[in-house]
Scaffold this motif. Sequence first.
Motif, PDB file in Angstrom:
ATOM      1  N   GLU A   1       0.825  -1.205   0.000  1.00  0.00           N
ATOM      2  CA  GLU A   1       0.000   0.000   0.000  1.00  0.00           C
ATOM      3  C   GLU A   1       0.861   1.258   0.000  1.00  0.00           C
ATOM      4  O   GLU A   1       1.633   1.482   0.933  1.00  0.00           O
ATOM      5  N   GLU A   2       0.704   2.096  -1.020  1.00  0.00           N
ATOM      6  CA  GLU A   2       1.465   3.339  -1.081  1.00  0.00           C
ATOM      7  C   GLU A   2       1.127   4.260   0.085  1.00  0.00           C
ATOM      8  O   GLU A   2       1.986   4.978   0.592  1.00  0.00           O
ATOM      9  N   GLY A   3      -0.124   4.238   0.523  1.00  0.00           N
ATOM     10  CA  GLY A   3      -0.538   5.094   1.625  1.00  0.00           C
ATOM     11  C   GLY A   3       0.249   4.847   2.895  1.00  0.00           C
ATOM     12  O   GLY A   3       0.537   5.784   3.660  1.00  0.00           O
ATOM     13  N   TYR A   4       0.616   3.590   3.130  1.00  0.00           N
ATOM     14  CA  TYR A   4       1.408   3.253   4.312  1.00  0.00           C
ATOM     15  C   TYR A   4       2.757   3.974   4.265  1.00  0.00           C
ATOM     16  O   TYR A   4       3.188   4.579   5.260  1.00  0.00           O
ATOM     17  N   TYR A   5       3.409   3.951   3.123  1.00  0.00           N
ATOM     18  CA  TYR A   5       4.726   4.573   3.002  1.00  0.00           C
ATOM     19  C   TYR A   5       4.629   6.096   3.021  1.00  0.00           C
ATOM     20  O   TYR A   5       5.511   6.774   3.559  1.00  0.00           O
ATOM     21  N   ILE A   6       3.565   6.637   2.440  1.00  0.00           N
ATOM     22  CA  ILE A   6       3.398   8.095   2.454  1.00  0.00           C
ATOM     23  C   ILE A   6       3.324   8.606   3.886  1.00  0.00           C
ATOM     24  O   ILE A   6       3.963   9.607   4.242  1.00  0.00           O
ATOM     25  N   GLN A   7       2.566   7.920   4.734  1.00  0.00           N
ATOM     26  CA  GLN A   7       2.474   8.336   6.135  1.00  0.00           C
ATOM     27  C   GLN A   7       3.787   8.137   6.870  1.00  0.00           C
ATOM     28  O   GLN A   7       4.211   8.977   7.666  1.00  0.00           O
ATOM     29  N   ARG A   8       4.456   7.013   6.597  1.00  0.00           N
ATOM     30  CA  ARG A   8       5.746   6.744   7.252  1.00  0.00           C
ATOM     31  C   ARG A   8       6.789   7.784   6.842  1.00  0.00           C
ATOM     32  O   ARG A   8       7.573   8.246   7.672  1.00  0.00           O
ATOM     33  N   ILE A   9       6.813   8.160   5.574  1.00  0.00           N
ATOM     34  CA  ILE A   9       7.761   9.183   5.118  1.00  0.00           C
ATOM     35  C   ILE A   9       7.523  10.485   5.870  1.00  0.00           C
ATOM     36  O   ILE A   9       8.468  11.121   6.361  1.00  0.00           O
ATOM     37  N   ALA A  10       6.269  10.890   5.970  1.00  0.00           N
ATOM     38  CA  ALA A  10       5.947  12.136   6.666  1.00  0.00           C
ATOM     39  C   ALA A  10       6.387  12.069   8.129  1.00  0.00           C
ATOM     40  O   ALA A  10       6.980  13.030   8.650  1.00  0.00           O
ATOM     41  N   ASP A  11       6.108  10.962   8.792  1.00  0.00           N
ATOM     42  CA  ASP A  11       6.430  10.835  10.221  1.00  0.00           C
ATOM     43  C   ASP A  11       7.937  10.808  10.461  1.00  0.00           C
ATOM     44  O   ASP A  11       8.457  11.531  11.324  1.00  0.00           O
ATOM     45  N   VAL A  12       8.647   9.981   9.701  1.00  0.00           N
ATOM     46  CA  VAL A  12      10.081   9.793   9.951  1.00  0.00           C
ATOM     47  C   VAL A  12      10.874  11.035   9.557  1.00  0.00           C
ATOM     48  O   VAL A  12      11.770  11.468  10.300  1.00  0.00           O
ATOM     49  N   LEU A  13      10.571  11.641   8.418  1.00  0.00           N
ATOM     50  CA  LEU A  13      11.326  12.816   8.009  1.00  0.00           C
ATOM     51  C   LEU A  13      11.044  13.995   8.942  1.00  0.00           C
ATOM     52  O   LEU A  13      11.956  14.778   9.246  1.00  0.00           O
ATOM     53  N   THR A  14       9.819  14.119   9.411  1.00  0.00           N
ATOM     54  CA  THR A  14       9.519  15.174  10.380  1.00  0.00           C
ATOM     55  C   THR A  14      10.333  14.973  11.647  1.00  0.00           C
ATOM     56  O   THR A  14      10.942  15.922  12.173  1.00  0.00           O
ATOM     57  N   ARG A  15      10.374  13.753  12.128  1.00  0.00           N
ATOM     58  CA  ARG A  15      11.143  13.457  13.342  1.00  0.00           C
ATOM     59  C   ARG A  15      12.637  13.715  13.117  1.00  0.00           C
ATOM     60  O   ARG A  15      13.319  14.297  13.972  1.00  0.00           O
TER      61      ARG A  15
END
Length: 495
Positions: free
Chosen positions: A193-207
């Motif tokens: 699921e692309e949506g899973y990675y989109i959310q993970r990218i946002a969370d990890v890069l923000t952190r």
Amino acid sequence: MCGIVAIHGDPDSAMGRRMLARLAHRGPDGTGELRCGNSWLGHQRLAIVDVRHGGQPLVGRGYGLIVNGEIYNHLSLRDGFTSAFATGSDSEVVLHLYAESGTTRFQDLEGMFAFAIAGPGDAFCAARDRVGIKPLYWATTTDAVIFASELKAFDAEVRALVRPFPPGHYWTPEEGLVRYAAIPAAAPSDVAEEGYYIQRIADVLTRSTEKQMMGDVPVGVLLSGGLDSSIVAAIAARWCSARGTRLPTFAVGLEGSPDLAAARTVAEYLDTDHHESSFTAADVIAAVPKVITAVEQYDPALIHSSVANFLLAEYVARHVKVVLTGEGADELFAGYRYMRAMSTPDELHEELVRSVTTLHSLNLQRCDRTTMAHGLEARVPFLETEMIELGLSIPAAMKLTSDGQTEKRLLRRAFAHWLPPSIAWRKKEQFGDGSGVSAILRRASPTLIDDREFAARDLEAPPMRNKEEYAYYKLWAEQFGGVNSTATLDFSMTT
């Protein structure tokens, strides 16, 4: 961020001081040295964390320490020690870690660093971060093993022996060279699921970005107006806003260049404290010899982007000591033009892993040298270990662009609502192109080497692709050896 020199074996302190003086640009805020056992340590300081008390070499627990870089998780690591800390410096945690655990916990360090530790007698250790964000070089002579932050620090008669210290390794007299950590480049995940990675990218890069706002001095962002630096600016701007401050952002380019216009658009959208500076063709030409000396390379593509970075860093250093950049995003998310020709996931993933693991000798070298030439620290949120692990775990099929898809589409979708649409979907441009530098240098280079000289070029030189590369090579050779030539190219006369 600093410049370091270490000599182990039969240390020549006079040579150490000569070497350290050549790194003064990396640390204008202080100089320190220490003789410890069979070692000599030298440090040029750029004061960022614990400005008043964090001078180096740091001494404690029976050891002396010099560090170039930042340990982002130093506060959490401090909680594991019962011994008192003498400073608030992030570097001091390395001293305690080594005193209690030797080299066994180096993989726990999160950040960008190169360091050397010396103790009584023959006790000594040098290490470099797993990506090679911070530079380290070394040479073995008949009398000693010598380490420094840049090639130019070494005496001329030693330079032929100098080689890059490999990322993710440490060296001790007893064990020799040992790998302690690798770039996390496992096979991609099977999550579809692309949506899973989109959310993970946002969370990890923000952190990752928020973690790198650490320091006791203001932190800014180098804003080209491209996707990667704009995302970093958006995250950092929110972090600053939550603390009642405005993020300083910086852009540079020819008057009317695409990067200046795009950066202005982003800055207005994010309400940053924006600064911009325009340069002329004469400024670009005059910077070339300085840039080749700074980056210690002569590849034309690298020089093009390096000139833009050099001029930007020169301007930014008048305002702040620390900046965040977008380095590493193209390597993790397949942003380069040549990657569009790759048609299979396996081929693309293999190339992404290769490009990340060689960053230390190309783009990271440019990033470090052009900023540190002006005493400016550059941080790279995309190259936090967690972010690399995530980026390389994303199925490469989601990064393919051979089917007409936009490059870095998952990264774009993760932050599209943080940016103006014109920026979130802006096509990739190399910094040298977007700033206007590349066009100037391509026009100027043919006038520096005529056809006859290019045909009769020194046979001892490596193969040259064109006149521009040979012109840069000759300037490089004057500084670092490699060709029997004393001719000086007069860049100042080219318009």
